[in-house]
Design a protein around this motif. Sequence first.
Motif, PDB file in Angstrom:
ATOM      1  N   PRO A   1      -2.558  50.476  45.223  1.00 41.23           N
ATOM      2  CA  PRO A   1      -1.942  50.768  46.519  1.00 41.23           C
ATOM      3  C   PRO A   1      -1.623  49.487  47.295  1.00 41.23           C
ATOM      4  O   PRO A   1      -2.274  48.455  47.099  1.00 41.23           O
ATOM      5  N   PRO A   2      -0.625  49.566  48.176  1.00 41.14           N
ATOM      6  CA  PRO A   2      -0.265  48.401  48.975  1.00 41.14           C
ATOM      7  C   PRO A   2      -1.417  47.951  49.872  1.00 41.14           C
ATOM      8  O   PRO A   2      -2.149  48.775  50.414  1.00 41.14           O
ATOM      9  N   ASP A   3      -1.547  46.636  50.018  1.00 35.81           N
ATOM     10  CA  ASP A   3      -2.530  46.100  50.952  1.00 35.81           C
ATOM     11  C   ASP A   3      -1.883  45.951  52.329  1.00 35.81           C
ATOM     12  O   ASP A   3      -0.746  46.389  52.548  1.00 35.81           O
ATOM     13  N   GLU A   4      -2.590  45.337  53.258  1.00 36.73           N
ATOM     14  CA  GLU A   4      -2.103  45.194  54.630  1.00 36.73           C
ATOM     15  C   GLU A   4      -0.798  44.396  54.719  1.00 36.73           C
ATOM     16  O   GLU A   4      -0.036  44.548  55.667  1.00 36.73           O
ATOM     17  N   GLU A   5      -0.551  43.545  53.740  1.00 37.73           N
ATOM     18  CA  GLU A   5       0.668  42.722  53.741  1.00 37.73           C
ATOM     19  C   GLU A   5       1.783  43.337  52.898  1.00 37.73           C
ATOM     20  O   GLU A   5       2.842  42.748  52.748  1.00 37.73           O
TER      21      GLU A   5
ATOM     22  N   ARG B   1       0.138  39.855  42.658  1.00 38.60           N
ATOM     23  CA  ARG B   1       0.562  40.866  43.625  1.00 38.60           C
ATOM     24  C   ARG B   1       2.072  40.985  43.590  1.00 38.60           C
ATOM     25  O   ARG B   1       2.784  39.992  43.577  1.00 38.60           O
ATOM     26  N   ALA B   2       2.513  42.206  43.592  1.00 33.81           N
ATOM     27  CA  ALA B   2       3.944  42.489  43.641  1.00 33.81           C
ATOM     28  C   ALA B   2       4.289  42.962  45.044  1.00 33.81           C
ATOM     29  O   ALA B   2       3.506  43.664  45.684  1.00 33.81           O
ATOM     30  N   PHE B   3       5.457  42.563  45.504  1.00 35.69           N
ATOM     31  CA  PHE B   3       5.934  42.984  46.822  1.00 35.69           C
ATOM     32  C   PHE B   3       7.173  43.865  46.705  1.00 35.69           C
ATOM     33  O   PHE B   3       7.730  44.310  47.706  1.00 35.69           O
TER      34      PHE B   3
ATOM     35  N   GLY C   1       4.431  55.792  44.475  1.00 37.49           N
ATOM     36  CA  GLY C   1       5.272  55.313  43.386  1.00 37.49           C
ATOM     37  C   GLY C   1       5.986  54.016  43.700  1.00 37.49           C
ATOM     38  O   GLY C   1       5.640  53.299  44.650  1.00 37.49           O
ATOM     39  N   PRO C   2       6.999  53.695  42.917  1.00 40.39           N
ATOM     40  CA  PRO C   2       7.694  52.414  43.054  1.00 40.39           C
ATOM     41  C   PRO C   2       8.462  52.259  44.366  1.00 40.39           C
ATOM     42  O   PRO C   2       8.894  51.173  44.699  1.00 40.39           O
ATOM     43  N   GLU C   3       8.570  53.325  45.123  1.00 40.73           N
ATOM     44  CA  GLU C   3       9.270  53.238  46.412  1.00 40.73           C
ATOM     45  C   GLU C   3       8.315  52.912  47.569  1.00 40.73           C
ATOM     46  O   GLU C   3       8.758  52.696  48.700  1.00 40.73           O
ATOM     47  N   VAL C   4       7.012  52.843  47.325  1.00 37.62           N
ATOM     48  CA  VAL C   4       6.016  52.649  48.392  1.00 37.62           C
ATOM     49  C   VAL C   4       5.530  51.201  48.383  1.00 37.62           C
ATOM     50  O   VAL C   4       4.899  50.752  47.435  1.00 37.62           O
ATOM     51  N   TRP C   5       5.822  50.472  49.473  1.00 38.27           N
ATOM     52  CA  TRP C   5       5.424  49.072  49.580  1.00 38.27           C
ATOM     53  C   TRP C   5       4.836  48.735  50.941  1.00 38.27           C
ATOM     54  O   TRP C   5       4.751  47.578  51.323  1.00 38.27           O
ATOM     55  N   THR C   6       4.428  49.748  51.690  1.00 39.95           N
ATOM     56  CA  THR C   6       3.770  49.504  52.976  1.00 39.95           C
ATOM     57  C   THR C   6       2.415  50.175  52.972  1.00 39.95           C
ATOM     58  O   THR C   6       2.200  51.192  52.310  1.00 39.95           O
ATOM     59  N   HIS C   7       1.493  49.584  53.727  1.00 36.69           N
ATOM     60  CA  HIS C   7       0.118  50.069  53.812  1.00 36.69           C
ATOM     61  C   HIS C   7       0.038  51.250  54.726  1.00 36.69           C
ATOM     62  O   HIS C   7       0.663  51.391  55.687  1.00 36.69           O
TER      63      HIS C   7
END
Length: 70
Positions: A10-14, A28-30, A64-70
């Motif tokens: 899961p995405p971290d705080e950043e 880490r992937a962004f 999934g691959p569309e989620v990049w925010t915490h």
Amino acid sequence: MVQRPVIVYPPDEEGGRRVRIDGVILGRAFHERDVLVFLRRAGLPDWDQVDVATTKLIEWRGGGPEVWTH
């Protein structure tokens, strides 16, 4: 060549998501493009972003691959 599942945590705080392949954290992937770079380095040079988004090889935790925010 990757033999075991790839786990994208899961995405971290950043907004970074740890990527683990064959039990090793590669970084880490962004964005899913970053995941693609890790997979290519792990022995899948012909993969593209569609493969990353649709493969059963990747276990996306926390979205999934569309989620990049915490």
